[in-house]
Scaffold this active site. Sequence first.
Site, PDB file in Angstrom:
ATOM      1  N   LYS A  10      -5.488  -3.679  -3.301  1.00 16.55           N
ATOM      2  CA  LYS A  10      -5.212  -4.713  -4.305  1.00 16.55           C
ATOM      3  C   LYS A  10      -6.155  -4.519  -5.479  1.00 16.55           C
ATOM      4  CE  LYS A  10      -3.582  -8.286  -1.230  1.00 16.55           C
ATOM      5  NZ  LYS A  10      -3.993  -9.357  -0.364  1.00 16.55           N
ATOM      6  N   GLY A  11      -5.759  -4.992  -6.652  1.00 14.30           N
ATOM      7  CA  GLY A  11      -6.670  -5.002  -7.800  1.00 14.30           C
ATOM      8  C   GLY A  11      -6.889  -3.642  -8.416  1.00 14.30           C
ATOM      9  N   ARG A  65      -3.294   5.519  11.644  1.00 11.57           N
ATOM     10  CA  ARG A  65      -4.410   5.732  10.721  1.00 11.57           C
ATOM     11  C   ARG A  65      -5.707   5.073  11.199  1.00 11.57           C
ATOM     12  NH1 ARG A  65      -2.559   2.153   5.423  1.00 11.57           N
ATOM     13  NH2 ARG A  65      -4.109   0.543   5.728  1.00 11.57           N
ATOM     14  N   ASP A  98      -0.989  10.522   4.651  1.00 11.72           N
ATOM     15  CA  ASP A  98       0.379  10.931   4.285  1.00 11.72           C
ATOM     16  C   ASP A  98       0.487  12.406   3.881  1.00 11.72           C
ATOM     17  OD1 ASP A  98       0.901   8.242   4.607  1.00 11.72           O
ATOM     18  OD2 ASP A  98       0.865   7.794   2.464  1.00 11.72           O
ATOM     19  N   MET A 134       4.704   6.252   9.528  1.00 13.17           N
ATOM     20  CA  MET A 134       4.230   6.089   8.147  1.00 13.17           C
ATOM     21  C   MET A 134       4.355   7.387   7.356  1.00 13.17           C
ATOM     22  SD  MET A 134       0.826   3.779   8.052  1.00 13.17           S
ATOM     23  CE  MET A 134       0.921   1.987   8.117  1.00 13.17           C
ATOM     24  N   GLY A 143      -3.185   6.890  -5.955  1.00 11.50           N
ATOM     25  CA  GLY A 143      -3.559   5.754  -6.800  1.00 11.50           C
ATOM     26  C   GLY A 143      -5.016   5.835  -7.233  1.00 11.50           C
TER      27      GLY A 143
HETATM   28  O1  F6P Z   1      -0.716   5.724   2.316  1.00  8.19           O
HETATM   29  C1  F6P Z   1      -1.082   5.472   3.607  1.00  8.19           C
HETATM   30  C2  F6P Z   1      -0.199   4.421   4.208  1.00  8.19           C
HETATM   31  O2  F6P Z   1      -0.662   4.240   5.514  1.00  8.19           O
HETATM   32  C3  F6P Z   1       1.304   4.722   4.153  1.00  8.19           C
HETATM   33  O3  F6P Z   1       1.702   5.687   5.091  1.00  8.19           O
HETATM   34  C4  F6P Z   1       1.873   3.353   4.346  1.00  8.19           C
HETATM   35  O4  F6P Z   1       3.143   3.218   3.764  1.00  8.19           O
HETATM   36  C5  F6P Z   1       0.892   2.492   3.618  1.00  8.19           C
HETATM   37  O5  F6P Z   1      -0.318   3.196   3.549  1.00  8.19           O
HETATM   38  C6  F6P Z   1       0.667   1.157   4.270  1.00  8.19           C
HETATM   39  O6  F6P Z   1      -0.340   0.494   3.590  1.00  8.19           O
HETATM   40  P1  F6P Z   1      -0.866  -0.967   3.876  1.00  8.19           P
HETATM   41  O7  F6P Z   1      -0.193  -1.508   5.092  1.00  8.19           O
HETATM   42  O8  F6P Z   1      -2.342  -0.801   4.031  1.00  8.19           O
HETATM   43  O9  F6P Z   1      -0.516  -1.738   2.644  1.00  8.19           O
END
Ligand code: F6P
Length: 367
Positions: A81-82, A294, A147, A189, A124
């Site tokens: 966020k932010g 993750r 990813d 993911m 990002g």
């Molecule tokens: O970019 C990593 C990742 O785990 C993606 O595979 C997934 O779509 C996203 O982040 C989920 O992010 P969060 O649940 O932290 O918003």
Amino acid sequence: MSIRRIAINTGGGDAPGLNAVIRACTLAAINRGWECYGLRDGFNGVFFPERYEDGGLMRLTRDRVRGIAHLGGTMLGTTNKGNPLSFPLHLPDGTTKEIDRSGEIVEFFAKKHLDALISIGGDGSLTIAHALGKLGLKVIGVPKTIDNDLDKTFTTFGFDTAVSFATECLDRLHTTAESHQRLIVVEMMGRYAGWIALHSGIAGGAHAILLPEIPFDLDKVAEKIRQRDEYGRGYSLVVVAEGARVIDGQHAVLAQAEAGQAERLGGIGELVSRALSAKTGKEARTVVLGHLVRGGSPTSFDRLAALRFGAAAVRALEEGMTDVMVSLAHPNVQYVPLEQVAGRMKAVPLECDTIATGRDIGVCFGD
Ligand code: F6P
């Protein structure tokens, strides 16, 4: 200008190996006589210093980074966020406006006498790092994401851990699916890239793998499942990347994008599971691996990559580089301009030999 004090930050979704990068950066900096600090929770330490006892800037010492290389998560905290480039400003009339707060980061660094930033993040965060570099801040990027969708590096750290865990899950799902003669659909993911689904799907013996890069036809997948039943196999494992979609269809989205944040993908696994069950008459179950892939400790590959990246980021600063990303290129790390990375997604190339391998061994990609 010689370097005396540096700061590190971790942004976006966490990935196994972040703490190893922090440790290597810290030790490499201290061993050069520099001071090393960590920004708290992405850039929250800059924007909301009052929230933290240390004013949003954690002094990183040998003691602080001792014994952390094998730990998952990030000791500095992170957030998606932010985004400083499109920071949500809530107005009195209830609406939200996006503003660029990157200049405040550069001012913060000047005020705190910090000479450089090592930013550990995905697309990002590295886009933000590049914007800060253009404002004159010395920045080095470190490629993080489970990813593996960052360009100009052989791999990102975090990916190997995600694939290893997902593969182990598939191994386990084979036995229960086979015992019950079921169809099990596993959602993985990976956002708009299918790296985790493809690599774990091939390694874990999935019978069909549905990727964002190959929009799929469910009839083709149902046909594969029927064939397996005819051969007496009776069960099937289908891996679906969260960003996969049917031909001419949309991504499955759990939450729309908000200011400075990406949309949240999810739900395609259940859709595919129900549709395939209806088409084949088979009992189906859906497993969403989600954040399990993750979390936890980095594999030795990710740990080593992360340590090498961290140390290489400090060497880059010592050598006077800025606005570059540390990149893995066998056998050594290299440096690539952040400009060549920011805003570019690395999708799975359709002509890669991993997909060819899948086709050769009978995996269905739904095309
Ligand atoms: O970019 C990593 C990742 O785990 C993606 O595979 C997934 O779509 C996203 O982040 C989920 O992010 P969060 O649940 O932290 O918003």
